[in-house]
Design a protein around this motif. Structure first.
Motif, PDB file in Angstrom:
ATOM      1  N   VAL A  64       0.699  -1.220   0.083  1.00  0.00           N
ATOM      2  CA  VAL A  64       0.035  -0.175  -0.004  1.00  0.00           C
ATOM      3  C   VAL A  64       0.594   1.196   0.090  1.00  0.00           C
ATOM      4  O   VAL A  64       0.474   2.354  -0.258  1.00  0.00           O
ATOM      5  CB  VAL A  64      -0.843   0.001   0.935  1.00  0.00           C
ATOM      6  N   LYS A  65       2.007   1.220   0.074  1.00  0.00           N
ATOM      7  CA  LYS A  65       2.925   2.175   0.068  1.00  0.00           C
ATOM      8  C   LYS A  65       2.652   3.224  -0.923  1.00  0.00           C
ATOM      9  O   LYS A  65       2.839   2.722  -2.145  1.00  0.00           O
ATOM     10  CB  LYS A  65       4.417   1.716   0.391  1.00  0.00           C
ATOM     11  N   GLY A  66       2.688   4.461  -0.824  1.00  0.00           N
ATOM     12  CA  GLY A  66       2.641   5.125  -1.721  1.00  0.00           C
ATOM     13  C   GLY A  66       1.146   5.527  -2.256  1.00  0.00           C
ATOM     14  O   GLY A  66       0.746   6.327  -2.978  1.00  0.00           O
ATOM     15  N   ARG A  67       0.325   4.589  -1.726  1.00  0.00           N
ATOM     16  CA  ARG A  67      -1.127   4.849  -2.260  1.00  0.00           C
ATOM     17  C   ARG A  67      -1.967   5.170  -0.952  1.00  0.00           C
ATOM     18  O   ARG A  67      -2.970   5.747  -1.011  1.00  0.00           O
ATOM     19  CB  ARG A  67      -1.677   3.612  -2.916  1.00  0.00           C
ATOM     20  N   PHE A  68      -1.761   4.454   0.197  1.00  0.00           N
ATOM     21  CA  PHE A  68      -2.525   4.942   1.256  1.00  0.00           C
ATOM     22  C   PHE A  68      -1.782   5.803   2.295  1.00  0.00           C
ATOM     23  O   PHE A  68      -0.416   5.727   2.314  1.00  0.00           O
ATOM     24  CB  PHE A  68      -2.612   3.514   2.196  1.00  0.00           C
ATOM     25  N   THR A  69      -2.373   6.689   3.283  1.00  0.00           N
ATOM     26  CA  THR A  69      -1.854   7.689   4.103  1.00  0.00           C
ATOM     27  C   THR A  69      -2.421   7.455   5.266  1.00  0.00           C
ATOM     28  O   THR A  69      -3.892   7.411   5.337  1.00  0.00           O
ATOM     29  CB  THR A  69      -1.842   8.914   3.712  1.00  0.00           C
ATOM     30  N   ILE A  70      -1.813   6.970   6.560  1.00  0.00           N
ATOM     31  CA  ILE A  70      -2.408   6.866   7.728  1.00  0.00           C
ATOM     32  C   ILE A  70      -2.377   8.520   8.461  1.00  0.00           C
ATOM     33  O   ILE A  70      -1.118   8.991   8.376  1.00  0.00           O
ATOM     34  CB  ILE A  70      -1.943   5.841   8.776  1.00  0.00           C
ATOM     35  N   SER A  71      -3.289   8.909   9.226  1.00  0.00           N
ATOM     36  CA  SER A  71      -3.129  10.167   9.906  1.00  0.00           C
ATOM     37  C   SER A  71      -3.789  10.009  11.069  1.00  0.00           C
ATOM     38  O   SER A  71      -4.654   9.201  11.364  1.00  0.00           O
ATOM     39  CB  SER A  71      -3.227  11.454   9.052  1.00  0.00           C
ATOM     40  N   ARG A  72      -3.737  11.019  12.149  1.00  0.00           N
ATOM     41  CA  ARG A  72      -4.738  10.927  13.268  1.00  0.00           C
ATOM     42  C   ARG A  72      -4.837  12.206  13.786  1.00  0.00           C
ATOM     43  O   ARG A  72      -4.048  13.523  13.472  1.00  0.00           O
ATOM     44  CB  ARG A  72      -3.798  10.060  14.381  1.00  0.00           C
ATOM     45  N   ASP A  73      -5.998  12.521  14.599  1.00  0.00           N
ATOM     46  CA  ASP A  73      -6.150  13.780  15.022  1.00  0.00           C
ATOM     47  C   ASP A  73      -6.539  13.586  16.618  1.00  0.00           C
ATOM     48  O   ASP A  73      -7.553  13.044  16.977  1.00  0.00           O
ATOM     49  CB  ASP A  73      -7.663  14.493  14.468  1.00  0.00           C
ATOM     50  N   ASN A  74      -5.661  13.806  17.402  1.00  0.00           N
ATOM     51  CA  ASN A  74      -5.799  13.539  18.920  1.00  0.00           C
ATOM     52  C   ASN A  74      -6.649  14.253  19.624  1.00  0.00           C
ATOM     53  O   ASN A  74      -7.195  13.715  20.506  1.00  0.00           O
ATOM     54  CB  ASN A  74      -4.301  13.324  19.354  1.00  0.00           C
ATOM     55  N   ALA A  75      -6.998  15.629  19.040  1.00  0.00           N
ATOM     56  CA  ALA A  75      -7.863  16.265  19.610  1.00  0.00           C
ATOM     57  C   ALA A  75      -9.490  15.580  19.439  1.00  0.00           C
ATOM     58  O   ALA A  75     -10.135  15.971  20.110  1.00  0.00           O
ATOM     59  CB  ALA A  75      -7.847  17.788  19.193  1.00  0.00           C
ATOM     60  N   LYS A  76      -9.579  14.901  18.259  1.00  0.00           N
ATOM     61  CA  LYS A  76     -10.752  14.318  18.290  1.00  0.00           C
ATOM     62  C   LYS A  76     -10.782  12.578  18.355  1.00  0.00           C
ATOM     63  O   LYS A  76     -11.725  12.126  18.151  1.00  0.00           O
ATOM     64  CB  LYS A  76     -11.285  14.628  16.817  1.00  0.00           C
ATOM     65  N   ASN A  77      -9.814  12.204  18.999  1.00  0.00           N
ATOM     66  CA  ASN A  77      -9.802  10.711  19.231  1.00  0.00           C
ATOM     67  C   ASN A  77     -10.082   9.851  18.056  1.00  0.00           C
ATOM     68  O   ASN A  77     -10.583   8.711  18.064  1.00  0.00           O
ATOM     69  CB  ASN A  77     -10.484  10.256  20.296  1.00  0.00           C
ATOM     70  N   THR A  78      -9.344  10.319  16.852  1.00  0.00           N
ATOM     71  CA  THR A  78      -9.599   9.717  15.552  1.00  0.00           C
ATOM     72  C   THR A  78      -8.520   9.402  14.798  1.00  0.00           C
ATOM     73  O   THR A  78      -7.596  10.433  14.662  1.00  0.00           O
ATOM     74  CB  THR A  78     -10.554  10.422  14.737  1.00  0.00           C
ATOM     75  N   VAL A  79      -8.368   8.201  14.116  1.00  0.00           N
ATOM     76  CA  VAL A  79      -7.199   7.999  13.045  1.00  0.00           C
ATOM     77  C   VAL A  79      -8.082   7.923  11.840  1.00  0.00           C
ATOM     78  O   VAL A  79      -9.055   7.123  11.598  1.00  0.00           O
ATOM     79  CB  VAL A  79      -6.404   6.505  13.615  1.00  0.00           C
ATOM     80  N   PHE A  80      -7.263   8.083  10.666  1.00  0.00           N
ATOM     81  CA  PHE A  80      -7.846   7.959   9.487  1.00  0.00           C
ATOM     82  C   PHE A  80      -6.998   6.959   8.753  1.00  0.00           C
ATOM     83  O   PHE A  80      -5.595   6.976   8.716  1.00  0.00           O
ATOM     84  CB  PHE A  80      -8.016   9.188   8.590  1.00  0.00           C
ATOM     85  N   LEU A  81      -7.566   6.708   7.563  1.00  0.00           N
ATOM     86  CA  LEU A  81      -6.610   5.708   6.399  1.00  0.00           C
ATOM     87  C   LEU A  81      -7.434   6.224   5.187  1.00  0.00           C
ATOM     88  O   LEU A  81      -8.258   5.966   4.821  1.00  0.00           O
ATOM     89  CB  LEU A  81      -6.898   4.341   6.606  1.00  0.00           C
ATOM     90  N   GLN A  82      -6.578   7.332   4.558  1.00  0.00           N
ATOM     91  CA  GLN A  82      -6.811   7.985   3.245  1.00  0.00           C
ATOM     92  C   GLN A  82      -6.237   6.682   2.134  1.00  0.00           C
ATOM     93  O   GLN A  82      -5.050   6.246   2.183  1.00  0.00           O
ATOM     94  CB  GLN A  82      -6.326   8.902   2.719  1.00  0.00           C
ATOM     95  N   MET A  83      -7.248   6.047   1.249  1.00  0.00           N
ATOM     96  CA  MET A  83      -6.864   5.120   0.414  1.00  0.00           C
ATOM     97  C   MET A  83      -6.988   5.608  -1.085  1.00  0.00           C
ATOM     98  O   MET A  83      -8.355   5.989  -1.409  1.00  0.00           O
ATOM     99  CB  MET A  83      -7.637   3.650   0.600  1.00  0.00           C
ATOM    100  N   ASN A  84      -6.100   5.634  -1.918  1.00  0.00           N
ATOM    101  CA  ASN A  84      -6.158   6.060  -2.955  1.00  0.00           C
ATOM    102  C   ASN A  84      -5.733   4.940  -4.229  1.00  0.00           C
ATOM    103  O   ASN A  84      -4.902   4.029  -3.681  1.00  0.00           O
ATOM    104  CB  ASN A  84      -5.084   7.400  -3.380  1.00  0.00           C
ATOM    105  N   ALA A  85      -6.062   5.169  -5.361  1.00  0.00           N
ATOM    106  CA  ALA A  85      -5.662   4.298  -6.314  1.00  0.00           C
ATOM    107  C   ALA A  85      -5.899   2.821  -6.113  1.00  0.00           C
ATOM    108  O   ALA A  85      -5.081   1.986  -6.119  1.00  0.00           O
ATOM    109  CB  ALA A  85      -4.014   4.395  -6.701  1.00  0.00           C
ATOM    110  N   LEU A  86      -7.228   2.711  -5.524  1.00  0.00           N
ATOM    111  CA  LEU A  86      -7.347   1.257  -5.084  1.00  0.00           C
ATOM    112  C   LEU A  86      -7.626   0.350  -6.106  1.00  0.00           C
ATOM    113  O   LEU A  86      -8.045   0.677  -7.211  1.00  0.00           O
ATOM    114  CB  LEU A  86      -9.113   1.275  -4.311  1.00  0.00           C
TER     115      LEU A  86
END
Length: 124
Positions: A64-86
């Motif tokens: 998934v390297k180069g296509r997916f991006t993990i990020s987090r917003d600690n103020a909102k207690n949330t982690v994200f996974l942006q998935m591109n070029a699926l």
């Protein structure tokens, strides 16, 4: 105790994008490393991405390297996974996981809490 709830899965055509979110309970979210894993039918659960408790340091599976991006917003207690070029091979149930240590990890056994999963289906 940490409770995790994933959202954002669905059906998408190959080449499309989805953004998964995982909302966590608790007041010390920033002290937990977070990870995303996935499991396709008939296959073992596999690592996708991980992020350190304070953010900044991440890791990805080669697939998934180069296509997916993990990020987090600690103020909102949330982690994200942006998935591109699926791709169709990205089809799986995606699970969010939390680790009671701030340092990120790539193996499922190092995580203490798991969400219920969200289905991602990529059509060709």
């Amino acid at each position: 105790q940490v409770q995790l709830v994933e959202s954002g899965g669905g059906l998408v055509q190959a080449g499309g994008s989805l953004r998964l979110a995982c909302a966590a309970s608790g007041r010390t979210f920033s002290s937990y490393a977070m990870g995303w894993f996935r499991q396709a039918p008939g296959k073992e659960r596999e690592f996708v991405a991980t992020i350190r408790g304070g953010g900044g340091s991440t890791g990805y599976a080669d697939s998934v390297k180069g296509r997916f991006t993990i990020s987090r917003d600690n103020a909102k207690n949330t982690v994200f996974l942006q998935m591109n070029a699926l791709k169709p091979e990205d089809t799986a149930v995606y699970y969010c996981a939390a680790r009671s240590i701030i340092i990120e990890a790539v193996t499922a056994g190092e995580y203490n809490y798991w969400g219920q999963g969200t289905q991602v289906t990529v059509s060709s």
